[in-house]
Write an enzyme that holds these catalytic residues in place. Structure first.
Site, short mmCIF file in Angstrom:
data_model
loop_
_atom_site.label_atom_id
_atom_site.label_comp_id
_atom_site.label_asym_id
_atom_site.label_seq_id
_atom_site.Cartn_x
_atom_site.Cartn_y
_atom_site.Cartn_z
CG HIS A 86 -3.91 -5.74 12.57
ND1 HIS A 86 -4.81 -4.70 12.54
CD2 HIS A 86 -2.93 -5.40 11.69
CE1 HIS A 86 -4.37 -3.78 11.69
NE2 HIS A 86 -3.25 -4.19 11.14
CG HIS B 178 -0.69 -0.12 2.52
ND1 HIS B 178 0.30 0.64 3.08
CD2 HIS B 178 -1.18 -0.88 3.52
CE1 HIS B 178 0.40 0.34 4.37
NE2 HIS B 178 -0.48 -0.58 4.65
CG ASP C 124 -1.29 -7.02 6.10
OD1 ASP C 124 -2.31 -6.47 6.55
OD2 ASP C 124 -0.16 -6.84 6.59
CG ASP D 7 1.03 -4.93 11.35
OD1 ASP D 7 1.46 -5.76 10.53
OD2 ASP D 7 -0.05 -4.33 11.20
CD GLU E 20 -3.27 -2.80 7.20
OE1 GLU E 20 -2.63 -2.71 8.25
OE2 GLU E 20 -3.09 -2.04 6.22
CG HIS F 92 -0.67 -0.05 12.09
ND1 HIS F 92 -0.86 0.53 10.86
CD2 HIS F 92 -0.86 -1.36 11.91
CE1 HIS F 92 -1.13 -0.41 9.96
NE2 HIS F 92 -1.13 -1.56 10.59
CE1 TYR G 266 5.70 -4.12 8.57
CE2 TYR G 266 5.54 -3.15 10.76
CZ TYR G 266 4.97 -3.86 9.72
OH TYR G 266 3.69 -4.30 9.81
CG HIS H 279 4.45 -8.16 7.93
ND1 HIS H 279 3.78 -8.63 6.82
CD2 HIS H 279 3.62 -7.30 8.54
CE1 HIS H 279 2.58 -8.07 6.77
NE2 HIS H 279 2.45 -7.27 7.81
#
Ligand code: FEO
Length: 402
Positions: free
Chosen positions: A84, A30, A88, A172, A86, A153, A198, A231
Site C-alpha cells: 500500500h 492525519h 506511513d 491496514d 500511503e 482502503h 481503527y 499497525h
C-alpha cells in the site's frame, strides 16, 4: 526466537522477522486521535532470497534499517513488497532505495501513486514488477502470494500471504493504533477495542470491498495462522475473535445502544442531551453521552460502530451549526456508517437553524433521520424537557427493534 525488546528484530516464524518501528509519541494520525501511539510494521522474509514487506513512516527509517541490519545487510535485500502506497508504509522507501536496488512488487494502481510521491527520488527508474491476485514470488523455501485488496482502503491496497508459515501480511486490514513493546495479541492484552476504533475511522466506508476480500480468502482456502497487520499487534491467539468482529462490523451489526452527541454554548443543549440520555437509560437501553469538546471524533466513531441510533445536538451559532458539531458531521459523512437512525436537537435564541442543518447533514450521510428534530428557545423547561424525554424514548424504541 530472539528475546523481545524494543530495538530488536523479532522472529515470528523461522526466517520471518518483524523489523518495524514503534511510534510511542504519535498522538495524531492525519486527524485520527491516537492517544496510545502506534507502530509501523515492516516484515523481513528470508528464504534463499530476501523480501521486505512494507516500510515505515519517514522519521522511523533508521529504526527499521537498524532492525533489518540485525538479520541481513540491507544492501543485500532482493525484493520489497509494497502492499500500500500511503506514506506511513512507504515513507522510508526513498531512504531504503539509497542502500539497495531491490526490485519492488506493487499493484498496477500503486505505480501511479508511487510516481506521484517519489518522482523526485527517481522512482520512474526503479525496478518494478506489477502483481495481481494469485501471483506468487518464490524466495526459495518461502512463497509469497499477492492478494489485491482494492479500496481497503486505497485503490492500490494489497495483502500478502506467506504460504509455508500461513501468515497473512494484511497491511491496514486488522490494524490497530497502539504502541507496545509486545508484538502478539496473547502478550499485549486485549487489542480488540483498538481494532474497533481503527476499523471505525479507516475502514468503515469500505464494508463491501472488505466482504469481497473475506470472500476471496474463503475462495482461495486461505486460513492464516497469524495475521500480521502494518499497525499494532499481530493476531495469533485471537484470530477467530478478530475475524468474527470484522465480519460483524462489515455487515453493520448493531446492538441496543444509543449515542447522544452534542456541544453546548450556555448549557441549554447540554440540559437537553442529559434529559434525552436519561430517558434512553430509563428504558433499559445502553446510552453514551458524548460532548464533542471532551471526546475526540475518532473515539465517537468507535462508539458509533455498534450503536443502533444516535442523536446530535447543537446550539445555533450565527444561524447555523456550532463549529465542533459541523466538524463532526463532516467527518461522519466521510465514514458513511451503515444501518443507523438519528435525530437532531438543539437550542437557539432568535433565528434558529442548527437543527435543520444537522438533519440535512445526516441525510447527506445516508442516515435515516427520525424526525422532526427538537428545537428549544433559550432554556428547556417543563414541557420542553418532557419533549426531550419523548425523543429519548423514541431512540430507545428504535434501538430495541434492531
Ligand atoms: Fe496505514 Fe492506509 O495507511
Amino acid at each position: 526466537m530472539e528475546t523481545e525488546k524494543t530495538g530488536a528484530a523479532v522472529e515470528l516464524a523461522r526466517g520471518v522477522y518483524w523489523v518495524g518501528a514503534i511510534d510511542w509519541n504519535g498522538r495524531d494520525f492525519h486527524g485520527f486521535a491516537i492517544p496510545d501511539g502506534t507502530t509501523y510494521n515492516s516484515y523481513l522474509i528470508t528464504g534463499e532470497k530476501t523480501a521486505l514487506i512494507d516500510t515505515v513512516k519517514t522519521p522511523f527509517a533508521g529504526e527499521m534499517l537498524g532492525r533489518i541490519s540485525q538479520v541481513i545487510d540491507p544492501s543485500k535485500l532482493d525484493y520489497i513488497v509494497v502492499n500500500h502506497m500511503e506514506l506511513d508504509h512507504t515513507g522510508s522507501l526513498a531512504e531504503l532505495k539509497k542502500v539497495t536496488d531491490a526490485k519492488i512488487f506493487i499493484t498496477r494502481r500503486g505505480v501511479d501513486i508511487l510516481n506521484g510521491y517519489f518522482r523526485d527520488s527517481g522512482s520512474e527508474n526503479w525496478n518494478l514488477e506489477i502483481v495481481k491476485t494469485g501471483d506468487e514470488l518464490d524466495l526459495g523455501g518461502k512463497t509469497l502470494m499477492f492478494l489485491e485488496a482494492t479500496m481497503l482502503h486505497w485503490p492500490d491496497s494489497m495483502e500478502t500471504f506467506l504460504k509455508e508459515d500461513r501468515i497473512l501480511f494484511s497491511n491496514d486490514g486488522f490494524g490497530q493504533h497502539v504502541a507496545t513493546s509486545k508484538r502478539y495479541d496473547f502478550e499485549a492484552g486485549d487489542a480488540l477495542p483498538y481494532a474497533a476504533e481503527y476499523y471505525a475511522n479507516i475502514l468503515m466506508p469500505f464494508h463491501m470491498p472488505l466482504l469481497r476480500f473475506l470472500g476471496l480468502l474463503d475462495k482461495l482456502g486461505i486460513e492464516p495462522l497469524q495475521i500480521a497487520p502494518s499497525h499494532g499487534i499481530i493476531w495469533k491467539q485471537d484470530l477467530k475473535k478478530i475475524l468474527d468482529a470484522y465480519r460483524a462490523w462489515a455487515n453493520g451489526e448493531v446492538k441496543e445502544k444509543v449515542l447522544v452527541i452534542y456541544d453546548t454554548m450556555w448549557g441549554s443543549t447540554e440540559i437537553m442531551a442529559n434529559e434525552i440520555a436519561e430517558a434512553v437509560r430509563a428504558d433499559g437501553v445502553e446510552v453514551k453521552l458524548l460532548n464533542l469538546r471532551k471526546n475526540s471524533r475518532s473515539h465517537i466513531m468507535k462508539e458509533m460502530l455498534d450503536a443502533a441510533a444516535f442523536a446530535v445536538g447543537s446550539p445555533t451559532l450565527n444561524n447555523g451549526l456550532f463549529p465542533t458539531v459541523g466538524d463532526f458531521l463532516v467527518y461522519l459523512k466521510g465514514l458513511r456508517p451503515q444501518k443507523k437512525k438519528a435525530m437532531a436537537f438543539g437550542s437557539y435564541g432568535w433565528g434558529g437553524g442548527a437543527v435543520k442543518a444537522i438533519e440535512q447533514e445526516l441525510k447527506n450521510s445516508g442516515i435515516e433521520v427520525l424526525g422532526p428534530g427538537l428545537q428549544v428557545r433559550y432554556r428547556p423547561y417543563g414541557r420542553e424537557l418532557e419533549r426531550c424525554r419523548k425523543l429519548g424514548e423514541q431512540l430507545a424504541a428504535v434501538a430495541k427493534r434492531q
